[in-house]
Enzyme design. Structure first.
Site, short mmCIF file in Angstrom:
data_model
loop_
_atom_site.label_atom_id
_atom_site.label_comp_id
_atom_site.label_asym_id
_atom_site.label_seq_id
_atom_site.Cartn_x
_atom_site.Cartn_y
_atom_site.Cartn_z
N GLY A 31 5.42 20.05 -1.43
CA GLY A 31 5.30 20.84 -2.64
C GLY A 31 4.72 20.09 -3.82
O GLY A 31 3.76 19.32 -3.69
N ASP A 33 5.95 17.63 -5.54
CA ASP A 33 6.13 16.19 -5.40
C ASP A 33 4.96 15.58 -4.62
O ASP A 33 4.35 14.59 -5.06
CB ASP A 33 7.46 15.92 -4.69
CG ASP A 33 7.89 14.46 -4.73
OD1 ASP A 33 7.41 13.70 -5.58
OD2 ASP A 33 8.75 14.10 -3.90
N GLY A 122 11.54 25.42 -4.51
CA GLY A 122 10.79 25.38 -3.25
C GLY A 122 11.72 25.18 -2.07
O GLY A 122 12.60 26.00 -1.82
#
Length: 174
Positions: A31, A33, A122
């Protein structure tokens, strides 16, 4: 303080700091990150490794700051949101702490513009509507918010954008 809502890729936003929905290892993931680590390059990872070596990562509800590497922002504030496993007050408080700690780091580092993604929404499965309410409330209730010029909520998809848009209209009316 100006509150702004954008549907965009947070890695392309020009602000003093973007917030990363990180994991406790600080070594990147999926996601937001993963996107931040990929686009930001090795400089972010190297600073994250230094932080890990010093303090062993980042706990849920805490935040740390690094360079933004190749990103158009100056800094990345990494915060670790809670994994949702039922409607528990503890999880809501930990998510609120993510915003609080990120804003505290922003003030400490004289950051005037900051962009937040949807933290924990997420793979951590925090309900998007509840997470957005906590995000908006946390920013509005931050006691030193006057030291920040602009907060941007950055939504990657239409669903999140519409949730924030609806909630922000309610905030304007209050």
């Amino acid at each position: 303080m100006i509150l702004e809502l954008l549907k965009a890729d947070i890695t392309e936003i020009q602000v003093d700091a973007i917030v990363n929905a990180a994991n406790t290892s600080l070594l990147g993931g999926g996601g937001v990150d993963g996107a931040i680590h990929r686009k930001g390059g090795n400089a972010i990872l190297e600073e994250c490794i230094q932080i890990r070596n010093k303090q062993g990562g980042c706990k849920v509800g805490e935040a740390v700051i690094t360079t933004a590497g190749n990103l158009p922002s100056k800094y990345v504030i990494h915060t670790v949101g809670p994994v949702w496993n039922g409607d528990k007050e503890e999880k809501k408080n930990l998510l609120a702490a993510c915003y609080q700690k990120s804003l505290e780091l922003a003030v400490q580092n004289k950051i005037k513009t900051i962009a937040f993604p949807g933290i924990s929404t997420g793979i951590y499965r925090f309900p998007k509507d509840k997470a957005a309410e906590i995000a908006i409330k946390s920013v509005n209730n931050f006691d030193r918010i006057s030291e920040i010029d602009k907060v941007i909520f950055v939504c990657f998809d239409d669903e999140n954008y519409q949730i924030y848009e609806r909630l922000l209209k309610r905030v304007d009316l209050e």
